[in-house]
Design an enzyme around this catalytic site. Sequence first.
Site, PDB file in Angstrom:
ATOM      1  CB  CYS A 154      82.482 115.890  67.456  1.00  0.00           C
ATOM      2  SG  CYS A 154      81.522 115.058  66.497  1.00  0.00           S
TER       3      CYS A 154
HETATM    4  N1  NAD Z   1      80.237 115.222  61.144  1.00  0.00           N
HETATM    5  C1  NAD Z   1      81.867 114.924  61.861  1.00  0.00           C
HETATM    6  O1  NAD Z   1      82.695 115.348  61.770  1.00  0.00           O
HETATM    7  C2  NAD Z   1      81.187 113.974  62.550  1.00  0.00           C
HETATM    8  C3  NAD Z   1      82.912 112.945  62.682  1.00  0.00           C
HETATM    9  C4  NAD Z   1      82.667 112.068  63.398  1.00  0.00           C
HETATM   10  C5  NAD Z   1      81.953 111.441  63.867  1.00  0.00           C
HETATM   11  N2  NAD Z   1      80.476 111.919  63.741  1.00  0.00           N
HETATM   12  C6  NAD Z   1      79.482 111.062  64.028  1.00  0.00           C
HETATM   13  O2  NAD Z   1      78.747 109.886  62.784  1.00  0.00           O
HETATM   14  C7  NAD Z   1      76.860 110.298  62.985  1.00  0.00           C
HETATM   15  C8  NAD Z   1      76.281 110.985  61.722  1.00  0.00           C
HETATM   16  O3  NAD Z   1      77.051 112.389  61.371  1.00  0.00           O
HETATM   17  P1  NAD Z   1      77.086 112.768  60.530  1.00  0.00           P
HETATM   18  O4  NAD Z   1      77.533 114.006  60.944  1.00  0.00           O
HETATM   19  O5  NAD Z   1      77.394 112.239  58.962  1.00  0.00           O
HETATM   20  O6  NAD Z   1      75.264 113.599  60.402  1.00  0.00           O
HETATM   21  P2  NAD Z   1      74.543 114.104  58.602  1.00  0.00           P
HETATM   22  O7  NAD Z   1      73.345 114.996  59.473  1.00  0.00           O
HETATM   23  O8  NAD Z   1      75.264 114.761  58.499  1.00  0.00           O
HETATM   24  O9  NAD Z   1      73.873 112.370  58.339  1.00  0.00           O
HETATM   25  C9  NAD Z   1      73.133 111.950  59.002  1.00  0.00           C
HETATM   26  C10 NAD Z   1      72.259 111.430  57.715  1.00  0.00           C
HETATM   27  O10 NAD Z   1      71.558 110.205  58.053  1.00  0.00           O
HETATM   28  C11 NAD Z   1      69.820 110.596  57.314  1.00  0.00           C
HETATM   29  N3  NAD Z   1      69.567 109.393  59.138  1.00  0.00           N
HETATM   30  C12 NAD Z   1      68.576 110.097  60.132  1.00  0.00           C
HETATM   31  N4  NAD Z   1      67.839 108.820  60.499  1.00  0.00           N
HETATM   32  C13 NAD Z   1      68.008 107.417  59.156  1.00  0.00           C
HETATM   33  C14 NAD Z   1      67.471 106.792  59.338  1.00  0.00           C
HETATM   34  N5  NAD Z   1      66.805 106.161  60.478  1.00  0.00           N
HETATM   35  N6  NAD Z   1      67.478 106.242  58.591  1.00  0.00           N
HETATM   36  C15 NAD Z   1      68.516 106.425  57.495  1.00  0.00           C
HETATM   37  N7  NAD Z   1      68.582 107.887  57.040  1.00  0.00           N
HETATM   38  C16 NAD Z   1      68.959 108.405  58.406  1.00  0.00           C
HETATM   39  C17 NAD Z   1      69.982 111.855  57.352  1.00  0.00           C
HETATM   40  O11 NAD Z   1      68.793 111.847  56.617  1.00  0.00           O
HETATM   41  C18 NAD Z   1      71.249 111.931  56.812  1.00  0.00           C
HETATM   42  O12 NAD Z   1      70.669 112.131  56.122  1.00  0.00           O
HETATM   43  C19 NAD Z   1      76.576 111.207  64.205  1.00  0.00           C
HETATM   44  O13 NAD Z   1      76.692 109.974  65.227  1.00  0.00           O
HETATM   45  C20 NAD Z   1      78.152 111.600  64.298  1.00  0.00           C
HETATM   46  O14 NAD Z   1      78.451 112.253  65.753  1.00  0.00           O
HETATM   47  C21 NAD Z   1      79.897 112.824  62.552  1.00  0.00           C
END
Ligand code: NAD
Length: 419
Positions: free
Chosen positions: A261
């Site tokens: 983030c």
């Molecule tokens: N990790 C955090 O602490 C956090 C906190 C707040 C917001 N976010 C935001 O949330 C979003 C997701 O982050 P995350 O940390 O969960 O990511 P992550 O990488 O942990 O998980 C994302 C998942 O999405 C899947 N994916 C990718 N493309 C895809 C598609 N076309 N169809 C289906 N699945 C698909 C991936 O295989 C993966 O399993 C980002 O925008 C991030 O900035 C993350």
Amino acid sequence: MTISLTVVGLGYVGLPLAQEACRSTMKVFGLDVDSAVVAGLSTGHSHIDDLDATDLAEMLAAGFQPTTEPNCIADSDVVVICVPTPLNDNGSPDLNAVKAATRTVSEHLQPGSLVVLESTTYPGTTQDVVRPILEAGSGLTAGDDFSLSYSPERIDPGNPKWGLRNTPKVVGGLTSECTNSAVKFYERFVDTVVPTTGTREAELAKLLENTYRHVNIALMNEMAVFCHELGIDLWAAIEAAETKPFGYEAFYPGPGVGGHCIPIDPNYLSWVVRSVGYRFRLVELAEEISDRMPAYVAQRVQDSLNADRKAVNGAIVLLLGVTYKANVSDQRETPARPLAKHLSKMGADIRFFDPHADTFTFNGLELVGEDDLEESLAKADLAVLVQAHNEIVESGALNRARRILDTRGVLSGDNVERL
Ligand SMILES: NC(=O)c1ccc[n+]([C@@H]2O[C@H](COP(=O)([O-])OP(=O)(O)OC[C@H]3O[C@@H](n4cnc5c(N)ncnc54)[C@H](O)[C@@H]3O)[C@@H](O)[C@H]2O)c1
């Protein structure tokens, strides 16, 4: 009424959402393109810190269905997109996963359903990127035939107090009906839902929160450098300032910012700001200051060893904690990596101890972690506390170290020097 939900993207954000939805008796599908993730989850293996095997077993017993097959979208009343939003090499937003996931959703979207984007992104994405893809693929009209909203995720991995249920959730829809239907959906499993004016305001709210953190952490990092020169204990000053009951919130210096983030999200905002001809100078400056911290910590390692008449070259330097924050196993953008690169360039023999990481890679080199903290501390010329994991801080073994450079301000003792 039982409603059905598809969560698209089963990572740090999507899985806790699926968990709370399962607990609120929704029928939950989890759609992911990564077949290894889906296979793992289907057989009860969680790949994120905040969910363990027991949590997953509960979800599966409640009917949670991880899948790579997008047909479940057609059977869902609500679809929430939680896919990654990284940066391209040139620092611009990489919305490829959001676009691909949205295209998939559009091909199966049913009239009357609600689509919510949760991925962190720049203001305008839901309206100008997601909406046209959904409309083109489904032949339906957003706001008339289906609802479309944005709701930022505020998940804080490893936080034992604030989770999805008790953290207020902001929601902004394309129309007020869209907002209302998203509010009704989240109220099923979130204590407080906060409707805002529209999708752009909800998108900006998330970037505002993370930019605020980014800038204030950089302020502390800059102060840490000159406080050391001036012989002032910044940590004590923060503790004193924190007693003010209004107008001040404590932030802390550290070895650099990491995770998915803080080092990334503000760039989404500066990118959109540049599109209207401005530079977001505070964000650029904060990035520059915090990016210098790993090199500064390496410099402080050199100074500490120097006090023992030792060179960095050949010294055993033990990194304590190599993940991006305390008590999690996520190594994305961890400041331990640039720190290790700097120290290795200076000739240090780098080792690491981390109960949350078996291996740690830098410069294409994979290190295997030390398994005995006490022994590895005794062997090291200097240890650097990079992440204050509970297992390290509470171990009672730290007095075995010759010297510790504490970049988190949590240790004390004759062998400890704080950043
Ligand atoms: N990790 C955090 O602490 C956090 C906190 C707040 C917001 N976010 C935001 O949330 C979003 C997701 O982050 P995350 O940390 O969960 O990511 P992550 O990488 O942990 O998980 C994302 C998942 O999405 C899947 N994916 C990718 N493309 C895809 C598609 N076309 N169809 C289906 N699945 C698909 C991936 O295989 C993966 O399993 C980002 O925008 C991030 O900035 C993350």
